[in-house]
Design a protein around this motif. Structure first.
Motif, PDB file in Angstrom:
ATOM      1  N   PHE A 174       0.830  -1.198   0.000  1.00  0.00           N
ATOM      2  CA  PHE A 174       0.000   0.000   0.000  1.00  0.00           C
ATOM      3  C   PHE A 174       0.872   1.260   0.000  1.00  0.00           C
ATOM      4  O   PHE A 174       0.634   2.199  -0.769  1.00  0.00           O
ATOM      5  CB  PHE A 174      -0.929  -0.027   1.224  1.00  0.00           C
ATOM      6  CG  PHE A 174      -1.903   1.104   1.249  1.00  0.00           C
ATOM      7  CD1 PHE A 174      -2.863   1.235   0.246  1.00  0.00           C
ATOM      8  CD2 PHE A 174      -1.857   2.061   2.255  1.00  0.00           C
ATOM      9  CE1 PHE A 174      -3.759   2.280   0.258  1.00  0.00           C
ATOM     10  CE2 PHE A 174      -2.750   3.113   2.261  1.00  0.00           C
ATOM     11  CZ  PHE A 174      -3.703   3.221   1.266  1.00  0.00           C
ATOM     12  N   SER A 175       1.905   1.268   0.845  1.00  0.00           N
ATOM     13  CA  SER A 175       2.780   2.446   0.901  1.00  0.00           C
ATOM     14  C   SER A 175       3.444   2.696  -0.445  1.00  0.00           C
ATOM     15  O   SER A 175       3.549   3.838  -0.903  1.00  0.00           O
ATOM     16  CB  SER A 175       3.884   2.252   1.945  1.00  0.00           C
ATOM     17  OG  SER A 175       3.350   1.831   3.150  1.00  0.00           O
ATOM     18  N   VAL A 176       3.881   1.611  -1.104  1.00  0.00           N
ATOM     19  CA  VAL A 176       4.565   1.784  -2.385  1.00  0.00           C
ATOM     20  C   VAL A 176       3.606   2.350  -3.426  1.00  0.00           C
ATOM     21  O   VAL A 176       3.966   3.230  -4.212  1.00  0.00           O
ATOM     22  CB  VAL A 176       5.163   0.442  -2.852  1.00  0.00           C
ATOM     23  CG1 VAL A 176       5.560   0.527  -4.313  1.00  0.00           C
ATOM     24  CG2 VAL A 176       6.375   0.101  -2.007  1.00  0.00           C
ATOM     25  N   ILE A 177       2.370   1.885  -3.399  1.00  0.00           N
ATOM     26  CA  ILE A 177       1.404   2.414  -4.374  1.00  0.00           C
ATOM     27  C   ILE A 177       1.181   3.908  -4.147  1.00  0.00           C
ATOM     28  O   ILE A 177       1.139   4.698  -5.095  1.00  0.00           O
ATOM     29  CB  ILE A 177       0.076   1.628  -4.290  1.00  0.00           C
ATOM     30  CG1 ILE A 177       0.323   0.219  -4.842  1.00  0.00           C
ATOM     31  CG2 ILE A 177      -1.022   2.324  -5.087  1.00  0.00           C
ATOM     32  CD1 ILE A 177      -0.856  -0.711  -4.744  1.00  0.00           C
ATOM     33  N   ILE A 178       1.073   4.301  -2.884  1.00  0.00           N
ATOM     34  CA  ILE A 178       0.927   5.732  -2.589  1.00  0.00           C
ATOM     35  C   ILE A 178       2.139   6.495  -3.113  1.00  0.00           C
ATOM     36  O   ILE A 178       2.032   7.556  -3.720  1.00  0.00           O
ATOM     37  CB  ILE A 178       0.807   5.959  -1.069  1.00  0.00           C
ATOM     38  CG1 ILE A 178      -0.480   5.342  -0.573  1.00  0.00           C
ATOM     39  CG2 ILE A 178       0.841   7.448  -0.737  1.00  0.00           C
ATOM     40  CD1 ILE A 178      -0.626   5.441   0.920  1.00  0.00           C
ATOM     41  N   TYR A 179       3.290   5.876  -2.905  1.00  0.00           N
ATOM     42  CA  TYR A 179       4.541   6.500  -3.323  1.00  0.00           C
ATOM     43  C   TYR A 179       4.578   6.717  -4.841  1.00  0.00           C
ATOM     44  O   TYR A 179       5.046   7.746  -5.312  1.00  0.00           O
ATOM     45  CB  TYR A 179       5.678   5.574  -2.887  1.00  0.00           C
ATOM     46  CG  TYR A 179       7.035   5.938  -3.389  1.00  0.00           C
ATOM     47  CD1 TYR A 179       7.692   7.071  -2.926  1.00  0.00           C
ATOM     48  CD2 TYR A 179       7.684   5.137  -4.321  1.00  0.00           C
ATOM     49  CE1 TYR A 179       8.948   7.387  -3.380  1.00  0.00           C
ATOM     50  CE2 TYR A 179       8.947   5.451  -4.781  1.00  0.00           C
ATOM     51  CZ  TYR A 179       9.573   6.579  -4.310  1.00  0.00           C
ATOM     52  OH  TYR A 179      10.812   6.896  -4.757  1.00  0.00           O
ATOM     53  N   LEU A 180       4.022   5.752  -5.594  1.00  0.00           N
ATOM     54  CA  LEU A 180       4.077   5.837  -7.049  1.00  0.00           C
ATOM     55  C   LEU A 180       3.234   6.982  -7.606  1.00  0.00           C
ATOM     56  O   LEU A 180       3.397   7.375  -8.759  1.00  0.00           O
ATOM     57  CB  LEU A 180       3.603   4.519  -7.672  1.00  0.00           C
ATOM     58  CG  LEU A 180       4.502   3.307  -7.421  1.00  0.00           C
ATOM     59  CD1 LEU A 180       3.910   2.058  -8.050  1.00  0.00           C
ATOM     60  CD2 LEU A 180       5.886   3.555  -7.972  1.00  0.00           C
ATOM     61  N   PHE A 227       7.091   3.051  12.365  1.00  0.00           N
ATOM     62  CA  PHE A 227       6.504   2.954  11.036  1.00  0.00           C
ATOM     63  C   PHE A 227       5.384   3.976  10.864  1.00  0.00           C
ATOM     64  O   PHE A 227       5.290   4.621   9.828  1.00  0.00           O
ATOM     65  CB  PHE A 227       5.966   1.534  10.827  1.00  0.00           C
ATOM     66  CG  PHE A 227       4.724   1.466  10.012  1.00  0.00           C
ATOM     67  CD1 PHE A 227       4.781   1.632   8.634  1.00  0.00           C
ATOM     68  CD2 PHE A 227       3.480   1.272  10.607  1.00  0.00           C
ATOM     69  CE1 PHE A 227       3.642   1.592   7.878  1.00  0.00           C
ATOM     70  CE2 PHE A 227       2.337   1.233   9.852  1.00  0.00           C
ATOM     71  CZ  PHE A 227       2.416   1.389   8.476  1.00  0.00           C
ATOM     72  N   HIS A 228       4.551   4.168  11.911  1.00  0.00           N
ATOM     73  CA  HIS A 228       3.411   5.076  11.805  1.00  0.00           C
ATOM     74  C   HIS A 228       3.833   6.466  11.392  1.00  0.00           C
ATOM     75  O   HIS A 228       3.185   7.111  10.586  1.00  0.00           O
ATOM     76  CB  HIS A 228       2.645   5.147  13.132  1.00  0.00           C
ATOM     77  CG  HIS A 228       2.074   3.839  13.520  1.00  0.00           C
ATOM     78  ND1 HIS A 228       0.982   3.295  12.899  1.00  0.00           N
ATOM     79  CD2 HIS A 228       2.475   2.938  14.435  1.00  0.00           C
ATOM     80  CE1 HIS A 228       0.707   2.129  13.423  1.00  0.00           C
ATOM     81  NE2 HIS A 228       1.604   1.876  14.366  1.00  0.00           N
ATOM     82  N   PHE A 229       4.933   6.902  11.943  1.00  0.00           N
ATOM     83  CA  PHE A 229       5.403   8.248  11.638  1.00  0.00           C
ATOM     84  C   PHE A 229       5.693   8.398  10.149  1.00  0.00           C
ATOM     85  O   PHE A 229       5.176   9.290   9.486  1.00  0.00           O
ATOM     86  CB  PHE A 229       6.650   8.560  12.459  1.00  0.00           C
ATOM     87  CG  PHE A 229       7.311   9.850  12.051  1.00  0.00           C
ATOM     88  CD1 PHE A 229       6.702  11.068  12.345  1.00  0.00           C
ATOM     89  CD2 PHE A 229       8.515   9.834  11.356  1.00  0.00           C
ATOM     90  CE1 PHE A 229       7.300  12.249  11.952  1.00  0.00           C
ATOM     91  CE2 PHE A 229       9.106  11.022  10.968  1.00  0.00           C
ATOM     92  CZ  PHE A 229       8.496  12.228  11.266  1.00  0.00           C
ATOM     93  N   TYR A 230       6.502   7.479   9.613  1.00  0.00           N
ATOM     94  CA  TYR A 230       6.883   7.610   8.198  1.00  0.00           C
ATOM     95  C   TYR A 230       5.690   7.372   7.278  1.00  0.00           C
ATOM     96  O   TYR A 230       5.555   8.006   6.233  1.00  0.00           O
ATOM     97  CB  TYR A 230       8.023   6.652   7.868  1.00  0.00           C
ATOM     98  CG  TYR A 230       9.293   7.042   8.561  1.00  0.00           C
ATOM     99  CD1 TYR A 230       9.936   8.233   8.203  1.00  0.00           C
ATOM    100  CD2 TYR A 230       9.843   6.266   9.570  1.00  0.00           C
ATOM    101  CE1 TYR A 230      11.091   8.620   8.841  1.00  0.00           C
ATOM    102  CE2 TYR A 230      10.998   6.650  10.207  1.00  0.00           C
ATOM    103  CZ  TYR A 230      11.620   7.835   9.845  1.00  0.00           C
ATOM    104  OH  TYR A 230      12.759   8.217  10.476  1.00  0.00           O
ATOM    105  N   SER A 279       0.574  12.036   3.964  1.00  0.00           N
ATOM    106  CA  SER A 279       0.199  13.454   3.929  1.00  0.00           C
ATOM    107  C   SER A 279       0.926  14.172   2.792  1.00  0.00           C
ATOM    108  O   SER A 279       0.344  15.034   2.138  1.00  0.00           O
ATOM    109  CB  SER A 279       0.483  14.124   5.276  1.00  0.00           C
ATOM    110  OG  SER A 279       1.816  13.885   5.632  1.00  0.00           O
ATOM    111  N   VAL A 280       2.154  13.796   2.552  1.00  0.00           N
ATOM    112  CA  VAL A 280       2.868  14.468   1.458  1.00  0.00           C
ATOM    113  C   VAL A 280       2.239  14.113   0.116  1.00  0.00           C
ATOM    114  O   VAL A 280       2.033  14.985  -0.738  1.00  0.00           O
ATOM    115  CB  VAL A 280       4.370  14.102   1.489  1.00  0.00           C
ATOM    116  CG1 VAL A 280       5.044  14.513   0.196  1.00  0.00           C
ATOM    117  CG2 VAL A 280       5.045  14.787   2.654  1.00  0.00           C
TER     118      VAL A 280
END
Ligand SMILES: Nc1ncnc2c1ncn2[C@@H]1O[C@H](COP(=O)(O)OP(=O)(O)OP(=O)(O)O)[C@@H](O)[C@H]1O
Ligand SMILES: [Mg+2]
Lengths: 549, 243
Positions: free
Chosen positions: A152-158, A253-256, A262-263
């Motif tokens: 999920f994080s990677v998809i957001i990143y993309l 992990f929650h922080f990052y 948010s970014v």
């Protein structure tokens, strides 16, 4: 928002209907090919990570650094590919005429198109990232929730590169509407590559230095340094931290994760407002300026009356399409950088044994590069005939002949490229000529097979309604061509490793050369290639001739 | 086999995934004929033309051009054909001239013939300086005119045209009509599918009415008028396609 969902739904429906048209054999072969590729990539990363874990002190640190580096490189690549795809998604796509005439707000059009663009530009990358995430997690024995959250994080990143690329394009198109697509690409690429270079210079993450030193103290220092190297402001670093903290089950992990989320949202919101302001305006301006035409006086102005004309047509169409030669140019620059990086030899390149190993690895690398180039430039060449294929089918020229012209031309270019790369890289590596002699001969066969695989599969799986070659290459057909090509190169490397290893153990361990083994493996390689050269071409021609168009 | 026939179609059938678009078509055309195929949308006109040009493969049936079986010697047969699809395509990144040169080369037109005919055709179809601009900027009618030029440049004996008049201005439409009539006088054979009834009335030597994949009637305008009991071509058409 509801308009956005509506547009999205239209996409999904058309995707569904294209999936429905697949038959069982196709679906099974997709699953097989993807399975093999994902498994292979997984194994590859798993081996690297496992090895690194076993290296004391710096191994684990290096592992995290590699993850961050990989995500950083993907970020730049995605930025560039988003720029190229969004020029056609947001300006040249025919559907836009219709969309803008409908009572839909430009913001909704933007979001739907942004989504489409991100999928197109990133899904091939995701296929490499997935095995990476899994092998990392499994090596570190990560808890279960690592996997869904990491994906999920990677998809957001993309999404981030997509928003940046489109915002840049809207602004530049609005300010300078007279600029041709080619120049827009030039300017933005220059900007991005320049900034990247500048950034790397400042931070100087000299990863390779580690291999040049053997002193324990230096290694420690190096490892210390690595952890403090800048880049804390980069999303790629956060993704690295997210994977790292997740795999340890750490609460940090929650922080990052929240930071990334948010970014990304901020980027989407900014891009959305920029689009509302700039997109429609720039779309209209560009349309106005592009309808002006100019007279052209090319080689094809004259009449030749033979098959040469067909070849000239292919070349002209290629050079008149910025997407084509810009991407070829990027490949070229990367290759030149690669070749020159061989010059900065870390110490163990100077040992003859390592030189041979490096030369063989270099051969493998060049083959992989050519496999990618083939998928990007040769695979789409049948599809790019578009409805011109009607003309070709109804005229007195056989499809086999068209394929032959395309095959010979592409083969010619590929051989020049592969031999040139091999020659210059081996001069810089200072390979032993006795070993080198095998490579150019094998390379001819590799070129002949790769061109055949891509052309043959391109004829089997043409897509005449798409005029964007990078999308054709990124579609299902292209991905399969890529996987088959990579599989072919893999088998090639395995077969050729036999004589290479034999040569090595002869020169350095003074073991006797086993001629039967060498001859057998080379004969096997030749046999394998007869199959991979003739097979795909034959099947492609047959399947195309049977096709209704 | 009758060699004096230019086109012979025997029991031609085409199936698309269980749907029969063409259910057994028989037709013979001679030199100097203009055969116009009329029929509602989806009747099977385009399918018929695509089958003759080899874009589609017949599910059943045979096609002969000048006695040549197109399945057995496709290249030889195709060198006699000129085909214009319903949506004419020109490579967007080529100019009109480059496209014409490409097509003429594929048909192996001799250089001397090329020079002579291209000059005549460019004049006839009022081709302006725009011929040297990229075709992506052409209007529909400009494309149609380039397509007509490439078609006639290689001098085919059997000409197949799907919807020839769509998007042409009145002057060009008239040129096209006159061209067709003069081709008939040169003993060429034309097979045209259209919805423009006035055009059909003016050029056709024979008409065919197709519906639901079946050729229901063929004959001259007078013969069809007799069958239907109507005079006006529009009335005839509506009567013969009603069901
Ligand atoms: N490739 C295809 N796959 C499936 N069905 C097709 C295909 N091509 C045509 N058809 C079907 O065959 C039938 C005949 O189509 P065709 O294009 O020949 O009609 P037409 O007479 O040319 O119509 P129009 O006047 O609209 O041009 C239609 O019902 C169409 O849906
Ligand atoms: Mg039609």
């Amino acid at each position: 928002m509801s308009e956005f969902l509506l547009l999205l739904n239209a996409r999904i429906i058309s995707f569904k209907s294209s999936v429905k048209s697949l038959n069982l054999i196709r679906i099974l072969s997709f699953i097989l090919v993807f399975g093999v590729f994902l498994g292979g990539a997984y194994y590859f990363f798993f081996r690297i990570f496992n090895y690194l874990l076993s290296v004391e002190i710096i191994g684990p640190v290096l592992m995290n650094k590699i993850i961050q580096m990989v995500f950083f490189i993907f970020f730049i690549m995605l930025l560039l590919s988003n720029i190229i795809t969004s020029l056609s998604t947001f300006y040249n796509s025919r559907e836009l005429q219709l969309l803008f005439a409908l009572p839909i707000r430009p913001g909704a059009i933007y979001l739907a198109k942004l989504f489409e663009n991100c999928v197109y530009a990133s899904w091939a990358t995701l296929i490499i990232i997935l095995p990476l995430i899994f092998s990392y997690g499994i090596t570190l024995r990560a808890p279960f929730q690592y996997y869904p959250l990491a994906i999920f994080s990677v998809i957001i990143y993309l999404i981030i590169p997509g928003t940046i690329a489109t915002s840049l394009i809207f602004i530049i198109r609005c300010l300078l509407p007279k600029l041709r697509s080619r120049d827009v690409i030039f300017i933005l690429f220059g900007l991005i590559l320049g900034l990247t270079f500048f950034y790397i210079r400042i931070n100087n993450p000299d990863l390779l230095k580690v291999f040049a030193t053997e002193n324990q103290r230096d290694l420690l220092m190096f490892a210390e340094n690595l952890t403090t190297v800048g880049g804390i402001y980069l999303p790629s670093t956060w993704v690295g931290y997210i994977l790292g903290t997740l795999s340890q089950g750490s609460a940090r992990f929650h922080f990052y994760f929240l930071l990334l989320l948010s970014v990304t949202s901020t980027f989407v919101i900014i891009a959305f407002y920029l689009a509302r302001f700039f997109y429609t305006r720039s779309w209209m301006l560009v349309g106005e300026y592009q309808s002006r035409m100019k007279k052209i006086h090319s080689v094809l102005y004259h009449y030749y009356g033979d098959a040469k004309t067909f070849l000239l047509k292919d070349i002209l169409v290629f050079v008149r399409e910025p997407i084509q030669w810009v991407q070829l140019g990027i490949f070229f620059i990367l290759l030149i950088i690669y070749i020159f990086s061989l010059r900065r030899t870390p110490i163990y390149f100077t040992i003859p044994l390592w030189r041979t190993v490096v030369s063989f690895a270099n051969f493998a690398y060049i083959c992989f590069i050519l496999a990618t180039l083939g998928v990007r430039f040769i695979f789409p060449s049948i599809s790019l005939e578009q409805y011109g294929i009607w003309l070709l089918r109804s005229s007195p020229i056989s499809f086999a002949r068209i394929i032959k012209i395309k095959y010979l031309f592409n083969l010619f270019v590929t051989i020049i490229l592969i031999e040139g790369l091999l020659f210059f890289s081996n001069i810089l590596i200072k390979t032993d000529p006795k070993f080198y002699i095998m490579l150019p001969i094998a390379a001819v066969l590799v070129a002949a097979s790769l061109v055949s695989i891509n052309l043959g599969w391109g004829a089997h799986y043409p897509q005449f309604n798409e005029d964007n070659p990078s999308r054709i290459a990124a579609g299902t057909g292209g991905i399969i061509a890529a996987l088959v090509s990579i599989g072919y190169v893999g088998i090639t490397i395995v077969i050729l490793a036999i004589p290479a290893y034999n040569y090595l153990s002869n020169t350095y361990l003074k073991k006797p050369l086993s001629y039967p083994l060498i001859i057998l493996s080379l004969a096997g390689f030749l046999l394998f290639n007869i199959f991979t050269i003739a097979g795909p071409l034959y099947l492609g021609i047959k399947s195309f001739q049977r096709r209704d168009i | 086999m009758n060699d004096s026939k230019r086109l012979i179609i025997k029991d031609l059938k085409k199936e698309f995934n269980g749907f029969w678009a063409l259910k057994g078509l028989n037709l013979e055309l001679s030199p100097g004929e203009i055969f116009v195929l009329l029929g509602p949308n989806g009747a099977g006109k385009t399918t018929t033309l695509k089958l003759i040009t080899g874009l589609l493969h017949p599910t059943q049936g045979e096609i002969f051009i000048e006695g040549i079986n197109i399945k057995e010697s496709p290249i030889k047969a195709k060198s006699l054909i000129g085909y214009v699809p319903d949506e004419p395509f020109i490579y967007p990144k080529l100019t009109g001239r480059e496209f014409i040169n490409l097509v003429a080369s594929i048909y192996r037109v001799k250089k001397a013939d090329y020079e002579k005919r291209s000059k005549e055709l460019f004049e006839k179809f009022d081709i302006g300086e725009w011929i040297d601009e990229l075709s992506e900027g052409y209007s529909h009618g400009m494309k149609q005119r380039i397509i007509m030029c490439q078609l006639l440049l290689h001098n085919p004996v059997l000409i197949l045209i799907d919807e020839p008049l769509v998007g042409l201005d009145p002057k060009t439409a008239r040129t096209v009509r006159e061209t067709f009539l003069s081709l008939k006088d040169q003993k060429k054979t034309l097979f045209i599918s259209t919805h423009t009834l006035s055009f059909a009335r003016e050029v056709a030597t024979r008409l065919g009415i197709i519906n639901h994949g079946e050729l229901k009637f063929t004959g001259t305008l007078e013969e069809l008028a007799e069958i239907s009991g109507r005079k006006n071509i529009e009335e005839i058409y509506l009567k013969l396609t009603e069901e």
